[in-house]
Write an enzyme that holds these catalytic residues in place. Structure first.
Site, PDB file in Angstrom:
ATOM      1  N   CYS A 240     -24.176  16.922 -12.890  1.00  0.00           N
ATOM      2  CA  CYS A 240     -23.901  18.621 -13.339  1.00  0.00           C
ATOM      3  C   CYS A 240     -22.861  18.835 -14.452  1.00  0.00           C
ATOM      4  O   CYS A 240     -22.407  20.388 -14.547  1.00  0.00           O
ATOM      5  CB  CYS A 240     -23.276  19.231 -11.690  1.00  0.00           C
ATOM      6  SG  CYS A 240     -21.644  18.407 -11.161  1.00  0.00           S
TER       7      CYS A 240
ATOM      8  N   HIS B 117      -8.443   5.007   2.637  1.00  0.00           N
ATOM      9  CA  HIS B 117      -7.904   6.000   0.559  1.00  0.00           C
ATOM     10  C   HIS B 117      -8.752   5.766   0.780  1.00  0.00           C
ATOM     11  O   HIS B 117      -8.323   6.501  -1.053  1.00  0.00           O
ATOM     12  CB  HIS B 117      -5.920   4.832   0.937  1.00  0.00           C
ATOM     13  CG  HIS B 117      -5.457   5.199   1.771  1.00  0.00           C
ATOM     14  ND1 HIS B 117      -4.122   4.639   1.780  1.00  0.00           N
ATOM     15  CD2 HIS B 117      -5.414   6.316   2.661  1.00  0.00           C
ATOM     16  CE1 HIS B 117      -3.201   5.240   2.266  1.00  0.00           C
ATOM     17  NE2 HIS B 117      -3.962   6.004   3.633  1.00  0.00           N
TER      18      HIS B 117
ATOM     19  N   ASN C  13      -6.110   0.134   1.334  1.00  0.00           N
ATOM     20  CA  ASN C  13      -6.567  -0.734   0.373  1.00  0.00           C
ATOM     21  C   ASN C  13      -7.562  -0.024  -0.171  1.00  0.00           C
ATOM     22  O   ASN C  13      -8.514   0.393   0.064  1.00  0.00           O
ATOM     23  CB  ASN C  13      -6.950  -1.722   0.362  1.00  0.00           C
ATOM     24  CG  ASN C  13      -5.753  -2.955   0.649  1.00  0.00           C
ATOM     25  OD1 ASN C  13      -4.637  -1.944   0.806  1.00  0.00           O
ATOM     26  ND2 ASN C  13      -5.901  -3.838   0.951  1.00  0.00           N
ATOM     27  N   VAL C  14      -7.892   0.214  -1.545  1.00  0.00           N
ATOM     28  CA  VAL C  14      -9.062   0.917  -2.082  1.00  0.00           C
ATOM     29  C   VAL C  14      -9.706  -0.659  -3.367  1.00  0.00           C
ATOM     30  O   VAL C  14     -10.041   0.018  -3.893  1.00  0.00           O
ATOM     31  CB  VAL C  14      -8.377   1.975  -3.287  1.00  0.00           C
ATOM     32  CG1 VAL C  14      -7.899   2.952  -2.388  1.00  0.00           C
ATOM     33  CG2 VAL C  14      -6.980   1.986  -4.120  1.00  0.00           C
ATOM     34  N   ASP C  15      -8.676  -1.516  -2.936  1.00  0.00           N
ATOM     35  CA  ASP C  15      -9.229  -2.588  -3.687  1.00  0.00           C
ATOM     36  C   ASP C  15     -11.404  -3.031  -4.339  1.00  0.00           C
ATOM     37  O   ASP C  15     -11.132  -3.435  -5.255  1.00  0.00           O
ATOM     38  CB  ASP C  15      -8.671  -4.032  -3.628  1.00  0.00           C
ATOM     39  CG  ASP C  15      -8.349  -4.066  -2.482  1.00  0.00           C
ATOM     40  OD1 ASP C  15      -9.338  -4.832  -2.172  1.00  0.00           O
ATOM     41  OD2 ASP C  15      -6.792  -4.896  -1.979  1.00  0.00           O
TER      42      ASP C  15
ATOM     43  N   GLY D 118      -0.324  -7.252   6.635  1.00  0.00           N
ATOM     44  CA  GLY D 118       0.289  -6.620   5.202  1.00  0.00           C
ATOM     45  C   GLY D 118       0.139  -5.189   4.237  1.00  0.00           C
ATOM     46  O   GLY D 118      -0.134  -4.788   3.744  1.00  0.00           O
TER      47      GLY D 118
ATOM     48  N   GLU E  59       7.436 -10.584   5.245  1.00  0.00           N
ATOM     49  CA  GLU E  59       8.599  -9.677   5.686  1.00  0.00           C
ATOM     50  C   GLU E  59       8.351  -8.928   7.376  1.00  0.00           C
ATOM     51  O   GLU E  59       7.968  -8.251   7.022  1.00  0.00           O
ATOM     52  CB  GLU E  59       9.266  -9.072   4.521  1.00  0.00           C
ATOM     53  CG  GLU E  59       9.724  -9.904   3.310  1.00  0.00           C
ATOM     54  CD  GLU E  59       9.896  -8.638   2.128  1.00  0.00           C
ATOM     55  OE1 GLU E  59      10.121  -7.767   2.576  1.00  0.00           O
ATOM     56  OE2 GLU E  59       9.465  -9.380   0.975  1.00  0.00           O
TER      57      GLU E  59
HETATM   58  P1  OAD Z   1       3.348  -2.060   0.310  1.00  0.00           P
HETATM   59  O1  OAD Z   1       3.125  -2.350  -0.944  1.00  0.00           O
HETATM   60  O2  OAD Z   1       3.503  -0.636   1.029  1.00  0.00           O
HETATM   61  O3  OAD Z   1       3.568  -3.199   1.384  1.00  0.00           O
HETATM   62  C1  OAD Z   1       3.400  -4.573   1.423  1.00  0.00           C
HETATM   63  C2  OAD Z   1       3.218  -5.598   2.738  1.00  0.00           C
HETATM   64  O4  OAD Z   1       2.414  -6.588   2.568  1.00  0.00           O
HETATM   65  C3  OAD Z   1       4.777  -5.565   2.429  1.00  0.00           C
HETATM   66  O5  OAD Z   1       5.178  -5.083   4.192  1.00  0.00           O
HETATM   67  C4  OAD Z   1       5.169  -6.511   2.594  1.00  0.00           C
HETATM   68  O6  OAD Z   1       5.920  -7.488   2.856  1.00  0.00           O
HETATM   69  C5  OAD Z   1       3.319  -7.524   2.965  1.00  0.00           C
HETATM   70  N1  OAD Z   1       2.979  -8.322   1.841  1.00  0.00           N
HETATM   71  C6  OAD Z   1       3.095  -9.184   0.464  1.00  0.00           C
HETATM   72  N2  OAD Z   1       2.874  -9.963   0.628  1.00  0.00           N
HETATM   73  C7  OAD Z   1       1.992 -10.619   1.589  1.00  0.00           C
HETATM   74  C8  OAD Z   1       1.363 -11.610   2.180  1.00  0.00           C
HETATM   75  N3  OAD Z   1       1.285 -12.600   1.240  1.00  0.00           N
HETATM   76  N4  OAD Z   1       0.645 -11.913   3.126  1.00  0.00           N
HETATM   77  C9  OAD Z   1       1.171 -10.583   4.350  1.00  0.00           C
HETATM   78  N5  OAD Z   1       1.667  -9.478   3.744  1.00  0.00           N
HETATM   79  C10 OAD Z   1       2.274  -9.165   2.444  1.00  0.00           C
HETATM   80  O7  OAD Z   1       1.809  -1.437   0.859  1.00  0.00           O
HETATM   81  P2  OAD Z   1       0.766  -0.615   2.058  1.00  0.00           P
HETATM   82  O8  OAD Z   1       1.763  -1.033   3.620  1.00  0.00           O
HETATM   83  O9  OAD Z   1      -0.408  -0.955   1.856  1.00  0.00           O
HETATM   84  O10 OAD Z   1      -0.890   4.980  -0.992  1.00  0.00           O
HETATM   85  O11 OAD Z   1       1.083   0.526   1.363  1.00  0.00           O
HETATM   86  C11 OAD Z   1       0.479   1.815   2.296  1.00  0.00           C
HETATM   87  C12 OAD Z   1       0.145   2.820   1.090  1.00  0.00           C
HETATM   88  O12 OAD Z   1       1.322   2.998   0.300  1.00  0.00           O
HETATM   89  C13 OAD Z   1      -1.347   2.104   0.320  1.00  0.00           C
HETATM   90  O13 OAD Z   1      -2.370   2.763   0.552  1.00  0.00           O
HETATM   91  C14 OAD Z   1      -0.603   3.117  -0.438  1.00  0.00           C
HETATM   92  C15 OAD Z   1       0.475   2.993  -1.487  1.00  0.00           C
HETATM   93  O14 OAD Z   1       1.457   4.743  -1.727  1.00  0.00           O
HETATM   94  C16 OAD Z   1      -1.766   5.047  -1.915  1.00  0.00           C
HETATM   95  O15 OAD Z   1      -1.791   5.423  -2.746  1.00  0.00           O
HETATM   96  C17 OAD Z   1      -1.647   6.744  -1.541  1.00  0.00           C
END
Ligand code: OAD
Length: 472
Positions: A169, A137, A120-122, A206, A234
């Site tokens: 710069c 990231h 996460n970048v948040d 997550g 999920e």
């Molecule tokens: P995703 O959006 O791909 O996946 C989010 C995951 O969180 C899913 O598997 C959901 O089922 C789960 N989820 C949602 N709400 C939840 C909750 N309240 N509790 C637990 N799980 C929950 O996000 P990431 O896997 O982080 O990269 O994505 C990876 C990377 O893909 C990101 O860092 C970004 C993106 O493209 C870049 O931008 C380079």
């Protein structure tokens, strides 16, 4: 070789509400592990109101990664990319860390070898207190100068100028994030994979496994013998590699899991100490007012079995309770404190219908404390909580185990004022009482803190034993 690639498809603290049965295996894994890695993805911030990438409302439903999250896209249209990032920065700025972020930060206190890898970048993990962390990231709160390469904080949102420029710069800044097609920093890669290789336990929270990093880390950790626990609402690409899956919201599951694991760890410590001491243990709990000493004492007592005496000092009995006991106005203070506190404790415990025995200690008779506490031979655990009880050096020295429960001061203050108010005090009176109490307790607290074998920190994440000094 490891870069960002798209894989196929894709508060007042209470004992948490139990949402699902957490298996004994999971609790044991958390309790025993020393080398822990946590990998998080967008799902951990979903309950803070930040959209995930994949799934029904995911960002990649409405936006195309190749138009916004690649170096080529930035070259083509830096303004558009920055607009999108500044919009996301606005969302992040409004969001607050949720209980899952807080538990992750708490875990860092407990585990000696610990690394959080977040995609996460948040910035929410840092805001929740995480420090031993890799933001794999990058972060939307930093920019990188395309001219001189410097990385700079970019804290103001919305940005005054798009694209922003490096004041030094004059170069154009890009978001200091890792885009699709880009590589991770070699040093960061090395750190993440070294932690994965050594980990005994990996929690994956997550993430869909939509980019390869979590899968690669988990595969590496599994090969090294780690237990993998997934927390996700999920099934995900990671699920098939997980030994245990906890399905549901991270913000609900993690606090529950941590509560169970910490209580189990404490109970083990108490039992182990009791065994060393011939099966009987006198435990004392001290700490700042409002830290929740009696809550902890009761939780431990409930876990330790039926024959536990919990003696509490009189101070937390509010006026209504004292009235009910017919003891209003006879409350003990350190200098006059005598048998009354014990009587109060015992009577209150009787009212609560919990098994108690009365220790026979009296200031008047100067009966030696250890013998007094040994009197009830059928009571294997005696838990004494309260700074006034521990104020007596005789009691303090007689303890077999001292626990110091520290607390986030703001939380302690809030708890204590609320307690005084429940006892009928106005807010002003409650604050005055809090301050008075705080002053009276300080000396005892300091004495006990130094002597405590176990230090516990309580904050919005619940109880966490501080043991990061533990080696191994
Ligand atoms: P995703 O959006 O791909 O996946 C989010 C995951 O969180 C899913 O598997 C959901 O089922 C789960 N989820 C949602 N709400 C939840 C909750 N309240 N509790 C637990 N799980 C929950 O996000 P990431 O896997 O982080 O990269 O994505 C990876 C990377 O893909 C990101 O860092 C970004 C993106 O493209 C870049 O931008 C380079």
């Amino acid at each position: 070789m490891f870069g960002v690639t798209l894989a196929g498809g894709a508060g007042r603290m209470r004992a948490p509400k139990m949402t699902q049965n957490i298996s004994g295996n999971v609790v044991t894994a958390l309790k025993r592990a020393n080398r822990v890695m946590i990998v998080t993805g967008a799902g951990i911030s979903a309950e803070s109101g930040i959209p995930t990438f994949r799934g029904a409302d995911g960002l990649w439903r409405n936006f195309k990664p190749e138009e916004l999250a690649t170096p080529q896209a930035f070259q083509r249209q830096p303004h558009t990319v920055w607009e999108w990032y500044d919009w996301r920065r606005g969302l992040c700025a409004q969001a607050q860390p949720n209980p899952a972020h807080r538990v992750v930060a708490a875990m860092e206190r407990f585990y000696h070898h610990f690394l959080l890898v977040t995609q996460n970048v948040d910035g929410l993990h840092a805001r929740a207190g995480s420090r031993r962390m890799v933001e794999a990231h990058g972060s939307v709160w930093r920019g990188q100068c395309l001219q001189c390469g410097a990385t700079l904080p970019l804290e103001v949102t919305p940005l005054k100028e798009l694209p922003p420029r490096h004041e030094g710069c004059g170069g154009m800044l890009r978001p200091a994030v890792v885009w699709f097609g880009e590589s991770y920093e070699p040093a960061v890669l090395q750190q993440m994979f070294a932690a994965a290789e050594e980990a005994q336990l990996v929690l994956v929270v997550g993430t869909s496994g939509g980019v390869s990093l979590p899968m690669d880390l988990v595969t590496q950790a599994r090969q090294g013998g780690a237990t993998i626990i997934e927390i996700n609402s999920e099934r995900s690409a990671v699920s098939r590699l997980a030994h245990e899956r906890l399905e549901g919201k991270a913000g609900e599951i993690l606090p529950e899991l941590w509560h169970c694991a910490q209580l189990a760890y404490l109970v083990d410590e108490v039992r182990a100490r009791a065994e060393q001491k011939g099966g009987r243990l006198l435990v004392g709990i001290a700490g700042p007012p409002g830290a929740g000493k009696s809550r902890l004492a009761k939780a431990l007592a409930a876990e330790l079995g039926p024959h536990v005496l919990v003696a509490m000092d009189g101070f937390h009995f509010n006026n209504a309770r004292l009235e009910a006991l017919g003891l209003r106005g006879r409350k003990g203070a350190p200098e006059t404190f005598d048998r009354l506190a014990f009587e109060l404790a015992v009577r209150a415990m009787r009212l609560a219908q919990e098994p108690v025995r009365l220790p026979i200690y009296s200031r008047e008779t100067h009966e030696p404390v250890p013998e007094a506490f040994m009197a009830g031979q059928t009571t294997p655990f005696v838990i004494i909580e309260g700074n006034y009880l521990l104020h007596w050096p005789e009691v303090r020295d007689a303890l077999d185990m001292r626990i110091y429960l520290d607390c986030d001061p703001a939380l302690a203050r809030k708890n204590l004022i609320a307690r005084h108010q429940r006892g009928g005090a106005t807010e002003e009176e409650a604050i005055r009482k809090f301050e008075q109490n705080d002053r009276l307790n300080r000396e005892t607290i300091q004495a006990t803190r130094g002597a405590a074998e176990l230090q516990i920190w309580r904050d919005a994440a619940g109880w966490t034993v501080t043991r990061s000094d533990r080696q191994g």
